[in-house]
Write a protein that holds these residues in place. Sequence first.
Motif, short mmCIF file in Angstrom:
data_model
loop_
_atom_site.label_atom_id
_atom_site.label_comp_id
_atom_site.label_asym_id
_atom_site.label_seq_id
_atom_site.Cartn_x
_atom_site.Cartn_y
_atom_site.Cartn_z
N ALA A 74 0.83 -1.21 0.00
CA ALA A 74 0.00 0.00 0.00
C ALA A 74 0.86 1.26 0.00
N TRP A 75 1.89 1.30 0.83
CA TRP A 75 2.77 2.46 0.85
C TRP A 75 3.52 2.61 -0.47
N THR A 76 3.92 1.49 -1.06
CA THR A 76 4.58 1.54 -2.35
C THR A 76 3.66 2.10 -3.42
N ALA A 77 2.39 1.68 -3.39
CA ALA A 77 1.42 2.21 -4.35
C ALA A 77 1.22 3.70 -4.17
N VAL A 78 1.20 4.17 -2.94
CA VAL A 78 1.07 5.61 -2.68
C VAL A 78 2.27 6.36 -3.23
N THR A 79 3.46 5.82 -3.03
CA THR A 79 4.68 6.47 -3.53
C THR A 79 4.66 6.57 -5.05
N VAL A 80 4.28 5.48 -5.72
CA VAL A 80 4.23 5.49 -7.19
C VAL A 80 3.17 6.47 -7.68
N ALA A 81 2.01 6.47 -7.04
CA ALA A 81 0.93 7.37 -7.45
C ALA A 81 1.33 8.83 -7.30
N LEU A 82 2.02 9.17 -6.21
CA LEU A 82 2.47 10.55 -6.02
C LEU A 82 3.50 10.94 -7.07
N SER A 83 4.40 10.04 -7.40
CA SER A 83 5.40 10.32 -8.42
C SER A 83 4.74 10.59 -9.77
N MET A 84 3.78 9.75 -10.14
CA MET A 84 3.09 9.93 -11.42
C MET A 84 2.26 11.21 -11.43
N ALA A 85 1.62 11.52 -10.31
CA ALA A 85 0.80 12.73 -10.24
C ALA A 85 1.67 13.98 -10.37
N LEU A 86 2.81 14.00 -9.67
CA LEU A 86 3.69 15.15 -9.76
C LEU A 86 4.27 15.30 -11.17
N GLU A 87 4.60 14.18 -11.79
CA GLU A 87 5.11 14.22 -13.16
C GLU A 87 4.07 14.79 -14.12
N ARG A 88 2.83 14.34 -14.00
CA ARG A 88 1.76 14.86 -14.86
C ARG A 88 1.53 16.35 -14.62
N LEU A 89 1.59 16.76 -13.36
CA LEU A 89 1.38 18.17 -13.04
C LEU A 89 2.47 19.04 -13.67
N LEU A 90 3.72 18.61 -13.56
CA LEU A 90 4.81 19.38 -14.13
C LEU A 90 4.72 19.43 -15.65
N ARG A 91 4.37 18.31 -16.27
CA ARG A 91 4.22 18.29 -17.73
C ARG A 91 3.10 19.21 -18.17
N ALA A 92 2.00 19.21 -17.43
CA ALA A 92 0.88 20.08 -17.77
C ALA A 92 1.26 21.54 -17.64
N CYS A 93 2.01 21.88 -16.59
CA CYS A 93 2.44 23.26 -16.39
C CYS A 93 3.36 23.72 -17.52
N VAL A 94 4.32 22.86 -17.89
CA VAL A 94 5.24 23.23 -18.97
C VAL A 94 4.50 23.36 -20.28
N ALA A 95 3.55 22.44 -20.53
CA ALA A 95 2.77 22.52 -21.77
C ALA A 95 1.93 23.79 -21.81
N ARG A 96 1.35 24.15 -20.67
CA ARG A 96 0.51 25.36 -20.63
C ARG A 96 1.35 26.62 -20.82
N TRP A 97 2.47 26.69 -20.11
CA TRP A 97 3.34 27.85 -20.28
C TRP A 97 3.94 27.87 -21.68
N GLY A 98 4.19 26.67 -22.23
CA GLY A 98 4.79 26.59 -23.57
C GLY A 98 3.92 27.19 -24.64
N ARG A 99 2.60 27.18 -24.45
CA ARG A 99 1.72 27.77 -25.45
C ARG A 99 1.89 29.28 -25.54
N GLY A 100 2.42 29.86 -24.46
CA GLY A 100 2.66 31.30 -24.49
C GLY A 100 4.05 31.67 -24.96
N TRP A 101 4.96 30.68 -25.12
CA TRP A 101 6.31 30.96 -25.58
C TRP A 101 6.28 31.29 -27.06
N GLY A 102 6.96 32.24 -27.41
CA GLY A 102 7.06 32.59 -28.82
C GLY A 102 6.00 33.57 -29.26
N ARG A 103 5.07 33.97 -28.39
CA ARG A 103 4.07 34.96 -28.76
C ARG A 103 4.63 36.37 -28.64
#
Length: 250
Positions: free
Chosen positions: A221-250
């Motif tokens: 259970a603790w291992t599953a929590v650790t993996v889930a947090l890692s994946m959630a943080l990775e998705r959050l960072l990718r979403a932030c970079v993708a969102r900010w990236g849409r404004g790059w070059g404007r």
Amino acid sequence: MYALPAPAFWLGVWQVCAFLVDRRLGGRGNELLLPYPASVWTALAAMAGTGEFWGAVLTSLGRIALGLAWGVTIGAVLAIFTCASPWADRLLSPAVRVVRAAPVASFILLVLLWTGRNTVPAVIAAMMVTPVVWDNLSRGIQAMDPRLLELARCYRFSRWKRVVLIYLPALRSYILTALTTATGLAWKSGVAAEVLCLPEPSLGQRIYYTKYYLDIPELFAWTAVTVALSMALERLLRACVARWGRGWGR
């Protein structure tokens, strides 16, 4: 809907394997080797209802996220220096490569001697992330089209304009790759540091105690929590970079 079959398949494989282990042992000690998914879910539900669970999760999340942020910052600064100056490259690149090649356990023990145990996970996460960010951004900077930089000089772009209009769009894929790799590495190294240093409270401490008391469903259970947090943080960072990236070059 498309993501459902794969998790369902592997849950089924897990269920079948646990059943075979149970049959092999005649119902004796199955939970010590491979517990059923239902047992792990029960342990997870019981843990999630306690304040200790959320204290460990949030504290580890804060420590490792801090280390990740510092690692990204230091790696980016080192990449800029080593690409801008051959002298800086000769001086700093060997040290970064040593950090990347050395065993993480050695650094954990050394940092534990130099700092408090509550500081070790953040420091280790930063140390493991720095070479990844440095390597990706260095390759991205070196691969940039020199004609774009020449155009910026001709039009007398300010430094900030060069960063926003040229560097960030060109480095976007390298930044995404660096963050994706660095996030998983930060979590693995940070939790490993917590397992060895046992800061209070932390995910690593809870994982260590489940091993100590042979509470294998809770370990899963603790291992599953650790993996889930890692994946959630990775998705959050990718979403932030993708969102900010849409404004790059404007």
